[in-house]
Design a protein around this motif. Structure first.
Motif, mmCIF file in Angstrom:
data_model
loop_
_atom_site.group_PDB
_atom_site.id
_atom_site.type_symbol
_atom_site.label_atom_id
_atom_site.label_comp_id
_atom_site.label_asym_id
_atom_site.label_seq_id
_atom_site.Cartn_x
_atom_site.Cartn_y
_atom_site.Cartn_z
ATOM 1 N N PHE A 193 -6.657 -6.446 -9.565
ATOM 2 C CA PHE A 193 -6.046 -5.816 -8.392
ATOM 3 C C PHE A 193 -6.385 -6.621 -7.135
ATOM 4 O O PHE A 193 -7.361 -7.370 -7.091
ATOM 5 N N TRP A 194 -5.588 -6.415 -6.103
ATOM 6 C CA TRP A 194 -5.809 -7.109 -4.832
ATOM 7 C C TRP A 194 -6.980 -6.505 -4.074
ATOM 8 O O TRP A 194 -7.777 -7.212 -3.465
ATOM 9 N N THR A 195 -7.094 -5.180 -4.123
ATOM 10 C CA THR A 195 -8.083 -4.492 -3.301
ATOM 11 C C THR A 195 -8.536 -3.214 -3.990
ATOM 12 O O THR A 195 -7.860 -2.700 -4.897
ATOM 13 N N ASN A 201 -2.151 -9.434 -7.693
ATOM 14 C CA ASN A 201 -1.627 -10.598 -6.981
ATOM 15 C C ASN A 201 -1.999 -11.905 -7.653
ATOM 16 O O ASN A 201 -3.057 -12.015 -8.290
ATOM 17 N N TRP A 248 -4.663 2.569 -0.813
ATOM 18 C CA TRP A 248 -3.274 2.461 -0.387
ATOM 19 C C TRP A 248 -2.524 1.305 -1.064
ATOM 20 O O TRP A 248 -1.336 1.085 -0.779
ATOM 21 N N SER A 249 -3.178 0.561 -1.945
ATOM 22 C CA SER A 249 -2.497 -0.532 -2.634
ATOM 23 C C SER A 249 -2.928 -0.587 -4.095
ATOM 24 O O SER A 249 -4.116 -0.478 -4.399
ATOM 25 N N ASN A 250 -1.956 -0.763 -4.979
ATOM 26 C CA ASN A 250 -2.225 -0.976 -6.399
ATOM 27 C C ASN A 250 -1.608 -2.288 -6.875
ATOM 28 O O ASN A 250 -1.299 -2.447 -8.051
ATOM 29 N N ASP A 251 -1.439 -3.226 -5.957
ATOM 30 C CA ASP A 251 -0.841 -4.506 -6.300
ATOM 31 C C ASP A 251 -1.821 -5.366 -7.088
ATOM 32 O O ASP A 251 -3.037 -5.316 -6.888
ATOM 33 N N ASP A 255 3.680 -4.595 -8.179
ATOM 34 C CA ASP A 255 3.082 -3.274 -7.987
ATOM 35 C C ASP A 255 3.167 -2.478 -9.294
ATOM 36 O O ASP A 255 3.694 -2.958 -10.308
ATOM 37 N N HIS A 296 3.055 -11.008 -5.918
ATOM 38 C CA HIS A 296 2.370 -9.884 -6.564
ATOM 39 C C HIS A 296 3.360 -8.932 -7.230
ATOM 40 O O HIS A 296 4.571 -9.016 -6.999
ATOM 41 N N GLU A 306 7.012 -8.973 -5.727
ATOM 42 C CA GLU A 306 7.223 -9.558 -4.399
ATOM 43 C C GLU A 306 7.300 -11.068 -4.615
ATOM 44 O O GLU A 306 6.331 -11.691 -5.058
#
Length: 398
Positions: A199-201, A210, A205-208, A260, A258, A266
């Motif tokens: 995961f990115w983070t 990358n 608020w994000s489940n991307d 999601d 990335h 993206e």
């Protein structure tokens, strides 16, 4: 859910405690002053520019009382100091300055100062620990952990290890701690689109997932593998690299950004994503001897250079991304030299110097009268300083 992995004793020794940093002390401006005493005619064009750009960085962004940096100049409000991602690039830019022939040793104290200040972002209270996105109390409020932020710091520690006479075991141990965090960030739900990936983070608020949270992670693991020969690092690095190759490789041979959890990709093709996959391919070739990884790296380099040169796409993307791209190109050139790599880097450096450098301040103004960012100034220092290195030094880059 926390992930637990068995580890051989060699790895346990590597990740065991860090040397104390409290005695490192705070740097002064002495190193920059000493560097200025070296006659300009003794330096290459790019080393002179790097020296001037770094002096501007220290003059306008650096606070000697805290050893922290501003996020932008002039400061326009908000948090008083930079987030860890911009700080990491200023830190690595300082390391690149320390690699310059003739004047590099004058930046040794500055490098130590950066690593002392970096620890103000370290959060030892989480399991696994890692660097928060912003300064921890009392200097700041902390923040969510980003896996790519931590990977840049790990690559900085590895470069410090390479640039230290006899190596720096403490730097490798911290890089190994960060790699444990990256492995913790692997998506273990096989029902997700494009299953796997880091995961990115950790932010909710994000489940991307990358390219930039996987390819640099693979680079960290591969450097650790080359240092330890521990298969844990090689196995995980291959998993990260192959995840990107499987799901982020576009039909044009470059890498998307990335995906999601809905499966939406993206598709922007940033230069640093191409660069980190080039670097990971080079490192996999060094680690395994397999030609296919070097072929991947060479193919990505050729296609990325053509893509960025078309209609000067270089200037559609930020200098901070290109610094990472070029650092990895130079690593490829150390294994398989090609004149196009340095030629492209020199063209970008010269064009940026002519078009965007404010010759009154030494700052790079890519966005006109808007504030200059720590990231962009650091990116240009990295590019200029790397152009001032000897080719024999390129394997020390990360």
């Amino acid at each position: 859910m926390k992930h637990h992995f068995s580890a051989p004793s060699r790895r346990a020794v590597l990740v065991g405690g860090l040397a104390a940093t409290a005695g490192w002390g705070l740097a002064t401006t002495a190193s920059t002053a000493h560097a200025a005493q070296v006659p300009s005619q003794a330096l290459t064009k790019y080393a002179r520019r790097a020296r001037e750009s770094y002096a501007a960085l220290q003059r306008y962004f650096y606070d000697p009382q805290t050893s922290f940096y501003l996020e932008e100049y002039p400061h326009t409000g908000g948090n008083p100091w930079s987030y860890v991602w911009p700080f990491s690039q200023a830190m690595i830019a300082t390391q690149d300055m320390a690699g310059l022939p003739e004047i590099g040793k004058r930046y040794t104290d500055d490098v130590a100062d950066r690593y002392t200040a970096l620890e103000a972002y370290w959060n030892a209270e989480t399991d696994p620990p890692g660097y928060d996105s912003y300064l921890r109390p009392p200097a700041g409020h902390g923040g969510d952990k980003f896996y790519d932020d931590n990977e840049w710091n790990a690559l900085g520690f590895i470069q410090r290890h390479y640039m230290t006479s006899g190596g720096d075991a403490a730097a490798l141990r911290r890089a190994a701690e960060i790699f444990d965090l990256v492995v913790f960030g692997w998506d273990t739900d096989p029902s997700h689109p494009c299953p796997g990936g880091v995961f990115w983070t950790q932010a909710p608020w994000s489940n991307d997932r990358n390219t930039v949270s996987n390819a640099p992670g693979a680079e960290v693991g591969l450097h650790l593998y080359l240092a330890t020969k521990d298969d844990h690092y090689l196995d995980w690095s291959i998993r990260m690299y192959e995840w990107v190759r499987t799901y982020m490789l576009a039909p044009n041979g470059l890498y998307w950004d990335h995906v999601d959890l809905a499966g939406n990709i993206e598709k922007t093709q940033w230069s640093y994503n191409q660069g980190t996959m080039i670097g990971a391919g080079v490192l996999l070739h060094r680690a395994t001897g397999e030609q296919k990884y070097l072929d991947h790296a060479r193919d990505t380099a050729a296609k990325a250079l053509a893509f960025l040169a078309e209609n000067e796409r270089y200037f559609d993307q930020p200098a901070r991304f290109h610094a990472i791209f070029f650092a990895n190109l130079l690593q490829l050139s150390a294994v398989e030299p090609h004149p196009s790599y340095r030629k492209a880097m020199e063209w970008y450096a010269d064009q940026s110097y002519a078009r965007f450098r404010d010759h009154t301040t030494g700052l790079y103004r890519f966005t006109g009268d808007n504030p200059v960012t720590l990231l962009e100034q650091s990116g240009m220092i990295r590019i200029e300083a790397m152009l001032g290195w000897h080719t024999s030094q390129y394997p020390r880059l990360t």
